[in-house]
Design an enzyme around this catalytic site. Structure first.
Site, PDB file in Angstrom:
ATOM      1  N   LEU A 158       0.732  -1.221   0.134  1.00 34.64           N
ATOM      2  CA  LEU A 158       0.059  -0.309   0.099  1.00 34.64           C
ATOM      3  C   LEU A 158       0.935   1.168   0.041  1.00 34.64           C
ATOM      4  O   LEU A 158       1.729   1.400   0.948  1.00 34.64           O
ATOM      5  CB  LEU A 158      -0.961   0.063   1.159  1.00 34.64           C
ATOM      6  CG  LEU A 158      -1.701   1.396   1.588  1.00 34.64           C
ATOM      7  CD1 LEU A 158      -2.974   1.532   0.746  1.00 34.64           C
ATOM      8  CD2 LEU A 158      -2.245   1.373   3.082  1.00 34.64           C
TER       9      LEU A 158
ATOM     10  N   TYR B   9      -1.183   1.292  10.389  1.00 33.89           N
ATOM     11  CA  TYR B   9      -2.224   0.193  10.502  1.00 33.89           C
ATOM     12  C   TYR B   9      -2.602   0.133  11.782  1.00 33.89           C
ATOM     13  O   TYR B   9      -3.931  -0.224  12.036  1.00 33.89           O
ATOM     14  CB  TYR B   9      -1.491  -0.950   9.873  1.00 33.89           C
ATOM     15  CG  TYR B   9      -1.207  -1.069   8.585  1.00 33.89           C
ATOM     16  CD1 TYR B   9      -2.101  -0.880   7.631  1.00 33.89           C
ATOM     17  CD2 TYR B   9       0.258  -1.054   8.094  1.00 33.89           C
ATOM     18  CE1 TYR B   9      -1.717  -0.946   6.157  1.00 33.89           C
ATOM     19  CE2 TYR B   9       0.626  -1.322   6.770  1.00 33.89           C
ATOM     20  CZ  TYR B   9      -0.442  -1.215   5.950  1.00 33.89           C
ATOM     21  OH  TYR B   9      -0.096  -0.974   4.454  1.00 33.89           O
TER      22      TYR B   9
ATOM     23  N   GLY C 248      -5.310  12.117   3.315  1.00 33.53           N
ATOM     24  CA  GLY C 248      -6.421  11.019   3.586  1.00 33.53           C
ATOM     25  C   GLY C 248      -6.444   9.992   2.402  1.00 33.53           C
ATOM     26  O   GLY C 248      -7.193   9.096   2.555  1.00 33.53           O
TER      27      GLY C 248
ATOM     28  N   GLY D 225      -4.254   7.397   1.826  1.00 33.68           N
ATOM     29  CA  GLY D 225      -3.800   6.185   2.469  1.00 33.68           C
ATOM     30  C   GLY D 225      -4.934   5.701   3.254  1.00 33.68           C
ATOM     31  O   GLY D 225      -5.298   4.362   2.808  1.00 33.68           O
TER      32      GLY D 225
HETATM   33  C1  LIG Z   1       1.957   5.339   5.033  1.00 37.58           C
HETATM   34  C2  LIG Z   1       1.024   6.059   3.917  1.00 37.58           C
HETATM   35  C3  LIG Z   1       0.377   4.644   3.025  1.00 37.58           C
HETATM   36  C4  LIG Z   1      -0.048   6.815   4.481  1.00 37.58           C
HETATM   37  O1  LIG Z   1      -0.815   7.410   3.429  1.00 37.58           O
HETATM   38  P1  LIG Z   1      -1.214   8.959   3.410  1.00 37.58           P
HETATM   39  O2  LIG Z   1      -2.047   9.397   2.442  1.00 37.58           O
HETATM   40  O3  LIG Z   1       0.058   9.802   3.651  1.00 37.58           O
HETATM   41  O4  LIG Z   1      -2.019   8.863   4.781  1.00 37.58           O
HETATM   42  P2  LIG Z   1      -3.217   9.698   5.221  1.00 37.58           P
HETATM   43  O5  LIG Z   1      -3.345  11.008   4.941  1.00 37.58           O
HETATM   44  O6  LIG Z   1      -4.529   8.811   4.531  1.00 37.58           O
HETATM   45  O7  LIG Z   1      -3.179   9.655   6.768  1.00 37.58           O
HETATM   46  C5  LIG Z   1      -4.380   9.026   7.490  1.00 37.58           C
HETATM   47  C6  LIG Z   1      -3.909   9.100   8.957  1.00 37.58           C
HETATM   48  O8  LIG Z   1      -2.847   8.187   9.289  1.00 37.58           O
HETATM   49  C7  LIG Z   1      -2.073   9.024   9.816  1.00 37.58           C
HETATM   50  N1  LIG Z   1      -0.790   8.438   9.614  1.00 37.58           N
HETATM   51  C8  LIG Z   1      -0.114   8.708   8.123  1.00 37.58           C
HETATM   52  N2  LIG Z   1       0.891   7.980   8.089  1.00 37.58           N
HETATM   53  C9  LIG Z   1       1.072   7.565   9.374  1.00 37.58           C
HETATM   54  C10 LIG Z   1       1.982   6.645  10.022  1.00 37.58           C
HETATM   55  N3  LIG Z   1       3.207   6.224   9.358  1.00 37.58           N
HETATM   56  N4  LIG Z   1       1.999   6.401  11.229  1.00 37.58           N
HETATM   57  C11 LIG Z   1       0.993   6.696  12.014  1.00 37.58           C
HETATM   58  N5  LIG Z   1      -0.154   7.413  11.616  1.00 37.58           N
HETATM   59  C12 LIG Z   1       0.173   7.725  10.321  1.00 37.58           C
HETATM   60  C13 LIG Z   1      -2.239  10.560   9.163  1.00 37.58           C
HETATM   61  O9  LIG Z   1      -1.688  11.572  10.300  1.00 37.58           O
HETATM   62  C14 LIG Z   1      -3.802  10.452   9.295  1.00 37.58           C
HETATM   63  O10 LIG Z   1      -4.207  10.878  10.453  1.00 37.58           O
HETATM   64  P3  LIG Z   1      -5.099  12.024  10.976  1.00 37.58           P
HETATM   65  O11 LIG Z   1      -6.427  11.981  10.147  1.00 37.58           O
HETATM   66  O12 LIG Z   1      -5.607  11.914  12.307  1.00 37.58           O
HETATM   67  O13 LIG Z   1      -4.308  13.086  10.398  1.00 37.58           O
HETATM   68  C15 LIG Z   1       1.997   6.925   3.054  1.00 37.58           C
HETATM   69  O14 LIG Z   1       2.457   7.943   3.574  1.00 37.58           O
HETATM   70  C16 LIG Z   1       3.183   6.108   2.145  1.00 37.58           C
HETATM   71  O15 LIG Z   1       2.990   5.578   1.026  1.00 37.58           O
HETATM   72  N6  LIG Z   1       4.452   6.072   2.828  1.00 37.58           N
HETATM   73  C17 LIG Z   1       5.552   5.416   2.035  1.00 37.58           C
HETATM   74  C18 LIG Z   1       5.166   3.862   1.935  1.00 37.58           C
HETATM   75  C19 LIG Z   1       4.905   3.139   3.090  1.00 37.58           C
HETATM   76  O16 LIG Z   1       5.437   3.353   4.147  1.00 37.58           O
HETATM   77  N7  LIG Z   1       3.701   2.212   3.055  1.00 37.58           N
HETATM   78  C20 LIG Z   1       3.241   1.550   4.353  1.00 37.58           C
HETATM   79  C21 LIG Z   1       2.845   0.153   3.764  1.00 37.58           C
HETATM   80  S1  LIG Z   1       4.012  -1.164   3.972  1.00 37.58           S
END
Ligand SMILES: CC(C)(COP(=O)(O)OP(=O)(O)OC[C@H]1O[C@@H](n2cnc3c(N)ncnc32)[C@H](O)[C@@H]1OP(=O)(O)O)[C@@H](O)C(=O)NCCC(=O)NCCS
Length: 169
Positions: free
Chosen positions: A94, A142, A104, A106
Site C-alpha cells: 500500500l 495500520y 487522506g 492512504g
Molecule cells: C503510509 C502511507 C500509505 C500513508 O498514506 P497517507 O495518504 O500519507 O496517509 P493519510 O493522509 O491517509 O493518513 C491517515 C491518517 O493516518 C496518519 N498517518 C499517516 N502515516 C502514518 C504513520 N506512518 N504512522 C501513524 N499514523 C500515520 C495520518 O496522520 C492520518 O491521521 P489523521 O487523519 O488523524 O491526521 C503513505 O505515507 C506512504 O505511502 N508512505 C510510504 C510507503 C509506506 O510506508 N507504505 C506503508 C505500507 S508498508
C-alpha cells in the site's frame, strides 16, 4: 462545486507506473517492475487511485489470498478457530505518491481494500486481512485502524474482518 469522485480501478497498461514515487524504493519498484507480471500470473490483484489525470497514479495497493496458522493469533482468538490453516487476504503493498501523501488517500485506499475483501468473503471465506508493514512508521499507520501484530513478527499485522465490521468503518 462538489469535488470529483476519487477513481480506484485495476492497474492497466495505460497507467504511468514510471512516474510513481512514494519515498519507499521497494514499493516504487514493485509497481514499476513486478505488479503487471503478478497480475498476469494471478498471484496478486493491484488497484490504483487516479490523480489529476487518467494516467497519473496517486496511490496503489495489492491483494492476494493466503492463510496462516491459528497459533500466530492471541490465545483468546485462536481458541475459537479450528485446527486447519486460517484463510486470509494479504494486503501486500500500500503506497501513496509523495505529492499526495497526508491528504487522506492512504486511509481511503486501506478502507477500499478492506471493503473489497469483505465483499469477496461472501463467496470465499476470509477470517482476517494481513499486512506486512515495511517500517515501524508504517506499523503505526495500520494500528490506527485496529490492526494488531502477530505473535512472532512485529511488523506482520492482522485485522479480523469481524472487528472491521463491528467498527462500522
Ligand atoms: C503510509 C502511507 C500509505 C500513508 O498514506 P497517507 O495518504 O500519507 O496517509 P493519510 O493522509 O491517509 O493518513 C491517515 C491518517 O493516518 C496518519 N498517518 C499517516 N502515516 C502514518 C504513520 N506512518 N504512522 C501513524 N499514523 C500515520 C495520518 O496522520 C492520518 O491521521 P489523521 O487523519 O488523524 O491526521 C503513505 O505515507 C506512504 O505511502 N508512505 C510510504 C510507503 C509506506 O510506508 N507504505 C506503508 C505500507 S508498508
Amino acid at each position: 462545486m462538489d469535488e470529483p469522485a476519487l477513481v480506484i480501478e485495476p492497474l492497466g497498461s495505460h497507467h504511468d507506473r514510471a512516474a510513481f514515487s512514494c519515498a519507499e524504493p521497494a514499493l516504487d519498484s514493485y509497481l514499476q517492475r513486478q505488479a503487471s507480471q503478478d497480475i498476469r500470473r494471478r498471484v496478486a490483484r493491484v488497484f490504483v487511485a487516479l490523480g489529476d489525470a487518467p494516467e497519473k497514479i496517486a496511490g496503489y495497493y495489492s491483494l492476494s489470498a493466503a492463510s496462516f496458522e491459528k497459533d500466530e493469533l492471541p490465545p483468546a482468538l485462536a481458541k475459537r478457530l479450528p485446527h486447519y490453516p486460517v484463510p486470509a487476504a494479504i494486503l501486500g503493498r500500500l503506497a501513496v505518491d509523495r505529492t499526495c501523501q497526508g491528504q487522506g488517500l492512504g486511509e481511503t485506499l486501506l478502507l477500499d481494500a478492506i471493503r473489497r475483501v469483505v465483499r469477496a468473503s461472501v463467496t470465499l471465506a476470509v477470517y482476517a486481512i494481513v499486512v506486512d508493514a515495511k517500517s515501524d512508521r508504517a506499523v503505526g499507520f495500520y494500528e490506527r485502524y485496529g490492526f494488531r501484530a502477530f505473535a512472532s513478527e512485529r511488523r506482520r499485522l492482522f485485522l479480523p474482518l469481524e472487528t472491521f465490521e463491528r467498527l462500522g468503518l
